[in-house]
Design a protein around this motif. Structure first.
Motif, PDB file in Angstrom:
ATOM      1  N   GLY A 134     -11.274   2.197   8.256  1.00  0.00           N
ATOM      2  CA  GLY A 134     -12.178   1.390   7.437  1.00  0.00           C
ATOM      3  C   GLY A 134     -13.108   0.545   8.304  1.00  0.00           C
TER       4      GLY A 134
ATOM      5  N   GLU B 113     -20.537   6.031   2.384  1.00  0.00           N
ATOM      6  CA  GLU B 113     -20.228   7.208   1.572  1.00  0.00           C
ATOM      7  C   GLU B 113     -21.408   7.566   0.670  1.00  0.00           C
TER       8      GLU B 113
ATOM      9  N   ASN C 277     -12.530   6.801  -0.686  1.00  0.00           N
ATOM     10  CA  ASN C 277     -13.580   7.721  -0.242  1.00  0.00           C
ATOM     11  C   ASN C 277     -13.332   9.129  -0.804  1.00  0.00           C
TER      12      ASN C 277
ATOM     13  N   ASP D 182     -17.074   0.317   8.369  1.00  0.00           N
ATOM     14  CA  ASP D 182     -17.775  -0.971   8.252  1.00  0.00           C
ATOM     15  C   ASP D 182     -18.748  -1.184   9.415  1.00  0.00           C
TER      16      ASP D 182
ATOM     17  N   HIS E 222       0.838  -1.212   0.000  1.00  0.00           N
ATOM     18  CA  HIS E 222       0.000   0.000   0.000  1.00  0.00           C
ATOM     19  C   HIS E 222       0.870   1.258   0.000  1.00  0.00           C
TER      20      HIS E 222
ATOM     21  N   SER F 165      -7.104   1.496   5.970  1.00  0.00           N
ATOM     22  CA  SER F 165      -7.817   0.358   5.372  1.00  0.00           C
ATOM     23  C   SER F 165      -8.726  -0.248   6.424  1.00  0.00           C
ATOM     24  N   GLY F 166      -9.220  -1.457   6.150  1.00  0.00           N
ATOM     25  CA  GLY F 166     -10.097  -2.104   7.117  1.00  0.00           C
ATOM     26  C   GLY F 166      -9.341  -2.585   8.340  1.00  0.00           C
ATOM     27  N   GLY F 167      -8.052  -2.855   8.178  1.00  0.00           N
ATOM     28  CA  GLY F 167      -7.271  -3.392   9.284  1.00  0.00           C
ATOM     29  C   GLY F 167      -6.227  -2.431   9.828  1.00  0.00           C
TER      30      GLY F 167
ATOM     31  N   THR G  86      -7.632  -0.144  -3.082  1.00  0.00           N
ATOM     32  CA  THR G  86      -8.068  -1.336  -2.365  1.00  0.00           C
ATOM     33  C   THR G  86      -7.073  -2.467  -2.657  1.00  0.00           C
ATOM     34  N   ASP G  87      -7.213  -3.582  -1.922  1.00  0.00           N
ATOM     35  CA  ASP G  87      -6.225  -4.656  -2.056  1.00  0.00           C
ATOM     36  C   ASP G  87      -6.140  -5.146  -3.499  1.00  0.00           C
TER      37      ASP G  87
ATOM     38  N   GLY H 177      -7.695   1.004   1.393  1.00  0.00           N
ATOM     39  CA  GLY H 177      -9.052   0.971   0.863  1.00  0.00           C
ATOM     40  C   GLY H 177      -9.859   2.231   1.100  1.00  0.00           C
ATOM     41  N   VAL H 178      -9.691   2.888   2.273  1.00  0.00           N
ATOM     42  CA  VAL H 178     -10.503   4.068   2.575  1.00  0.00           C
ATOM     43  C   VAL H 178     -10.117   5.246   1.674  1.00  0.00           C
TER      44      VAL H 178
ATOM     45  N   GLY I 191     -17.860   0.658   3.793  1.00  0.00           N
ATOM     46  CA  GLY I 191     -17.333   1.983   3.467  1.00  0.00           C
ATOM     47  C   GLY I 191     -18.039   2.647   2.301  1.00  0.00           C
TER      48      GLY I 191
END
Ligand code: KG4
Ligand code: ZN
Length: 363
Positions: A179, A200, A286, A183, A131, A152-154, A313-314, A282-283, A196
């Motif tokens: 993220g 948005e 937005n 979620d 990333h 991101s989500g993590g 994103t991944d 990933g975010v 996400g």
């Protein structure tokens, strides 16, 4: 999947080295071939959203099994799309962590098998490094050092990216990732998974000032993030029955962005000189976040760089690219990483970073 443009002349030969990248640390299985001149020769990505949707989040066991099913055929298809065989590939890069360990093991072992069969070096990539460097895949002019918001989500971190393999972590979250907060808000509002993009979308035509929500850690001396309290406030607002879901979504997004901008400002104070502000993870998809960060960068005399959405994103192109960067920086020994390289559920980019005070609240 990359479709070659119709053309009567054959594609020029890719600039060597060519790196095959594999990504499997969460719920995307992905394979990509990237050339040294930043050409994504071919790629394929399979999202597992449908498989996880009934559970409202990623189920690690389901994710790992899905990677097992799709990665092998995906490698074959990407090579075929590129008109290549393993003999045309110079190195195999795969995410070796951090992430859901079952999935990481599937991708890493696939890469090891290819490295062994093709007698090619294996390059074990830190997913976060993928990333962190992905903006340089899209933008050849982006020079080190830069300030990076990785959301991101993590993960939710602000890093000073000084060079390949040289990262100083300035800020991290003491509880939820950004993220993850999106979620969880989506789950509370019944918007489904992944949350996400749904938050948005719902926020677009709503009043971001309608619901009073906290801005955790805003103004604090330390540069870290916290989103758990914001999520709890979203839950209370929803349960009160006083507000429209759209207004809650918009107010949540505004509160989260206010926190991000405040923490970015504090991090900029603490960082060494940088010319660019970069957003990845990933975010970064937005649009409200991108807009706010772009204005923030302008106000602070920084260039603003955000990779195209597909690279946020991944994906596997960022993993192959990180392999390219490590090769070019001389960080890959002759035979590459050892074939017994272990998958790592945790793998900080900055090994010297101290845990943030208050962190560890979550299991
Ligand atoms: O980097 P990524 O694809 O996977 C991880 O490594 O986590 O990031 C996925 C995260 C999810 O939490 C998802 O809800 C969030 O990025 N996300 C968004 C948007 N698109 C994806 N969050 C807010 N707004 C979006 N448009
Ligand atoms: Zn990621």
């Amino acid at each position: 999947m990359a479709t070659p443009a119709p053309s009567s002349t054959p594609n020029p030969a890719p600039l060597r080295p060519v790196v095959l990248g594999i990504e499997s640390s969460c719920d995307e299985s992905a394979v990509a071939l990237v050339a040294a001149d930043r050409t994504i020769i071919a790629q394929s990505i399979a999202s597992q959203d449908e498989a996880h949707r009934p559970y409202g989040g990623v189920v690690p066991e389901i994710a790992a099994r899905a990677h097992v099913e799709v990665l092998g055929p995906m490698v074959a298809r990407v090579l075929a799309d590129a008109g290549m065989t393993l003999a045309d590939v110079d190195a195999i890069a795969a995410t070796a962590g951090p992430g859901l360990i079952g999935g990481v093991m599937v991708g890493l072992v696939t890469a090891k098998a290819l490295a062994l069969a093709g007698d090619r070096p294996l390059i074990a990539i830190n997913h976060l490094e993928g990333h962190a460097l992905s903006p340089r895949l899209a933008d050849a002019a982006l020079a080190f050092p830069y300030l990076l918001l990785l959301a991101s989500g993590g993960h939710c971190q602000i890093l000073e990216v000084r060079g390949v393999g040289n990262y100083r972590r300035i800020a991290t979250t003491i509880d939820d990732a950004l993220g993850e907060a999106f979620d969880k808000t989506a789950k509370i509002l019944g918007l489904g998974y992944p949350g996400g993009p749904a938050v948005e979308r719902l926020a677009l035509e709503a009043d971001a000032g309608a619901v009073p929500l906290p801005r955790p850690l805003k103004g604090s001396e330390e540069p870290h993030f916290s989103f758990a309290g914001l999520k709890s406030a979203v839950l209370r607002a929803h349960e009160s029955g006083l507000y429209r879901p759209a207004d809650i979504a918009a107010s949540f997004q505004q509160a989260a962005l206010d926190c991000v901008l405040d923490r970015a400002a504090r991090s900029l104070d603490l960082a060494g000189p940088v010319a660019s502000l970069v957003v990845a993870g990933g975010v970064a998809a937005n649009r409200a976040l991108r807009g706010a960060l772009e204005r923030f960068a302008q106000d602070n005399g920084l260039d603003f760089v955000a990779p195209p959405l597909a690279l946020c994103t991944d994906n596997a192109a960022m993993i192959a690219w990180a392999g390219q960067e490590r090769l070019a920086a001389g960080l890959v020994a002759g035979e590459g990483d050892p074939l017994d390289f272990a998958a790592r559920p945790r793998w900080p980019l900055d090994p010297d970073a101290q845990p943030a005070r208050g962190a560890g609240v979550k299991a």
